[in-house]
Structure formats: structure tokens, C-alpha cells
Design a protein around this motif. Structure first.
Motif, mmCIF file in Angstrom:
data_model
loop_
_atom_site.group_PDB
_atom_site.id
_atom_site.type_symbol
_atom_site.label_atom_id
_atom_site.label_comp_id
_atom_site.label_asym_id
_atom_site.label_seq_id
_atom_site.Cartn_x
_atom_site.Cartn_y
_atom_site.Cartn_z
ATOM 1 N N ALA A 34 2.581 0.012 -5.961
ATOM 2 C CA ALA A 34 1.915 -0.665 -4.851
ATOM 3 C C ALA A 34 0.622 -1.307 -5.349
ATOM 4 O O ALA A 34 0.055 -0.900 -6.362
ATOM 5 C CB ALA A 34 1.606 0.331 -3.736
ATOM 6 N N ASP A 35 0.153 -2.303 -4.616
ATOM 7 C CA ASP A 35 -1.104 -2.961 -4.981
ATOM 8 C C ASP A 35 -2.285 -2.001 -4.839
ATOM 9 O O ASP A 35 -3.216 -2.028 -5.647
ATOM 10 C CB ASP A 35 -1.341 -4.186 -4.096
ATOM 11 N N ILE A 36 -2.241 -1.165 -3.804
ATOM 12 C CA ILE A 36 -3.307 -0.205 -3.537
ATOM 13 C C ILE A 36 -2.685 1.151 -3.212
ATOM 14 O O ILE A 36 -1.726 1.233 -2.455
ATOM 15 C CB ILE A 36 -4.185 -0.634 -2.337
ATOM 16 N N VAL A 37 -3.246 2.216 -3.787
ATOM 17 C CA VAL A 37 -2.846 3.578 -3.448
ATOM 18 C C VAL A 37 -3.999 4.209 -2.664
ATOM 19 O O VAL A 37 -5.123 4.266 -3.150
ATOM 20 C CB VAL A 37 -2.548 4.428 -4.690
ATOM 21 N N VAL A 38 -3.723 4.658 -1.447
ATOM 22 C CA VAL A 38 -4.727 5.363 -0.637
ATOM 23 C C VAL A 38 -4.377 6.841 -0.696
ATOM 24 O O VAL A 38 -3.317 7.252 -0.210
ATOM 25 C CB VAL A 38 -4.725 4.866 0.823
ATOM 26 N N ILE A 41 0.830 -1.194 0.000
ATOM 27 C CA ILE A 41 0.000 0.000 0.000
ATOM 28 C C ILE A 41 0.872 1.253 0.000
ATOM 29 O O ILE A 41 1.844 1.347 0.751
ATOM 30 C CB ILE A 41 -0.932 0.008 1.234
ATOM 31 N N LEU A 42 0.518 2.219 -0.848
ATOM 32 C CA LEU A 42 1.152 3.529 -0.885
ATOM 33 C C LEU A 42 0.192 4.539 -0.273
ATOM 34 O O LEU A 42 -0.958 4.654 -0.712
ATOM 35 C CB LEU A 42 1.479 3.927 -2.333
ATOM 36 N N GLU A 67 5.196 6.292 1.163
ATOM 37 C CA GLU A 67 4.385 7.433 1.571
ATOM 38 C C GLU A 67 4.725 8.618 0.672
ATOM 39 O O GLU A 67 5.843 8.729 0.173
ATOM 40 C CB GLU A 67 4.649 7.810 3.034
ATOM 41 N N ALA A 68 3.741 9.506 0.475
ATOM 42 C CA ALA A 68 3.955 10.707 -0.321
ATOM 43 C C ALA A 68 3.085 11.821 0.233
ATOM 44 O O ALA A 68 2.019 11.565 0.788
ATOM 45 C CB ALA A 68 3.624 10.447 -1.785
ATOM 46 N N ASP A 69 3.566 13.065 0.066
ATOM 47 C CA ASP A 69 2.830 14.201 0.618
ATOM 48 C C ASP A 69 2.334 15.169 -0.450
ATOM 49 O O ASP A 69 1.847 16.253 -0.149
ATOM 50 C CB ASP A 69 3.686 14.953 1.635
ATOM 51 N N SER A 70 2.433 14.775 -1.732
ATOM 52 C CA SER A 70 1.965 15.626 -2.821
ATOM 53 C C SER A 70 1.700 14.756 -4.048
ATOM 54 O O SER A 70 2.102 13.587 -4.097
ATOM 55 C CB SER A 70 3.004 16.688 -3.178
#
Length: 220
Positions: free
Chosen positions: A50-54, A6-7, A34-37
């Protein structure tokens, strides 16, 4: 069986830390980035899909809708779940149009996020109960949002115009030319039968778009 990767994309580090802890309590779930933008999310996905991006819709510069578009442009099979403060139906529908597979509001119980991740991982679509209720109410009432005439990019630009950003600022935020933004601006006015920017502001308020910026410094 390998872990579900997961990202997490949210501009608040404390919020991301909370989501990471919640998600990694689930057997077989692992946060790998993890990302902030929007830009950081795109680069993180290109570096390690990733399998899933939230993804939250509230981020500095361009919104989460742009993150959805950019990730889906590089990987049409990317599975993306929107997790946002905004509870309005209009933006949920535009998120799905942009390519999201799920939409969960942050007012939902924690298990709703986990359930949505599982549903999307299995190839399904997911919405939180409050959004499902709004969909049902709209279908029963027969009412239509003025935003139905606009595409996801047009909705994003409408929100930025209504929030007071200039053409230059919008062009910089979305990495588009000023001419392109001007063309979108004119097209949005035509589709909404709006003569002035003040008319656009009222449409944005009615659709709840300005509430999103007030809730989180951007689109919620």
C-alpha cells in the motif's frame, strides 16, 4: 490519477471499521487491506503493498514497532504512520527510529489523521500537535529520557520485561531465541545502570511504557 492506497493495522475490528469509513470519505483515498497483528500486517503488505500503512502500536504478541521494522525490511520506501493511544514522546521517537514517517495520537481530532496521511504521501514527516508540543518542551527544558540510550528493539523488550513477560514468552512474541532475549536483557540493564528487574520496571513506569500495555492490552 490513481487512488492513494492504505493498509490499516489495528487489532480491534470496530476501530478499523471506523478508520476505514473516515479515510474513504476523502476523495482519492482507498483502504485496500486490513490486519490485526504484526504477522498479518507483514503478509498483507507483501501480498499487496500500500502507499501508506497506518499502524497501531498495541497488538497481540509483538508490537507495532516490529511491524514497522518488518515492513521496512522488505521495502525501505514503505511509508508508515503510527496511530496510537499513547501520548508520550519516548515511544514516538522510537517509532521514528524504527522507520515510521509519522506519529498521531488517537486523542487528536479526525482531521489530524487525514492531514498526516496526506503529508506522508507527499514525502513529508508528520506528528500530531500534542507530540509536537512535547518535542518543543523537551528541547527547551534540556531534559533527556533514559530511553535515549536504547534502540527501538531494546525499548520494546524493556516494555515486555516490565509488564511481567518471561524470557520464553518474549522470545515467542518476537520470534527470537531465548539466548538473544537474554543478551538484550543484560544489555538493557547495563545501559540503564539497573541492577535488578525491579529497577527496570521503575524506568519503564517513568518513561510511560507500562501505561501503553494498560491502555490496550499491549503497547498502546
Amino acid at each position: 490519477m490513481s487512488d492513494l492506497t492504505i493498509l490499516l493495522v489495528d487489532d480491534h475490528p470496530v476501530v478499523r471499521a471506523g478508520y476505514r469509513k473516515l479515510i474513504e470519505l476523502q476523495p482519492g483515498y482507498r483502504v485496500t487491506g486490513e490486519a490485526d497483528s504484526t504477522a498479518a500486517a507483514y503478509l498483507a503488505y507483501r501480498r499487496e503493498p500500500a502507499d501508506i500503512v497506518v499502524v497501531d502500536l498495541s497488538m497481540p504478541g509483538s508490537s507495532g514497532l516490529e511491524a514497522i521494522r518488518r515492513i521496512r525490511a522488505v521495502d525501505r520506501k514503505a511509508r508508515i504512520l503510527v496511530f496510537t493511544m499513547h501520548e508520550g514522546l519516548s515511544y514516538a521517537l522510537k517509532a521514528f527510529e524504527a522507520g515510521a514517517a509519522g506519529y498521531v495520537t488517537k486523542s487528536s481530532p479526525p482531521e489530524a489523521l487525514i492531514a498526516a496521511i496526506a503529508t506522508i504521501a507527499a514525502g513529508g514527516k508528520a506528528v500530531s500537535d500534542d507530540i509536537a508540543h512535547e518535542i518543543a518542551v523537551e528541547r527547551l527544558s534540556g531534559r533527556k529520557s533514559p530511553l535515549e540510550a536504547l534502540g527501538p528493539r531494546e525499548v520494546e523488550i524493556l516494555q515486555l520485561i516490565a509488564s511481567g513477560m518471561t524470557t520464553d514468552e518474549i522470545a515467542d512474541a518476537l520470534s527470537l531465541s531465548q539466548k538473544t532475549i537474554q543478551n538484550y536483557h543484560s544489555g538493557i540493564k547495563a545501559k540503564l545502570n539497573a541492577r535488578t528487574d525491579a529497577n527496570l520496571v521503575w524506568v519503564a513506569i517513568d518513561a510511560g511504557l507500562l501505561e501503553m500495555r494498560a491502555a490496550g492490552g499491549g503497547v498502546a
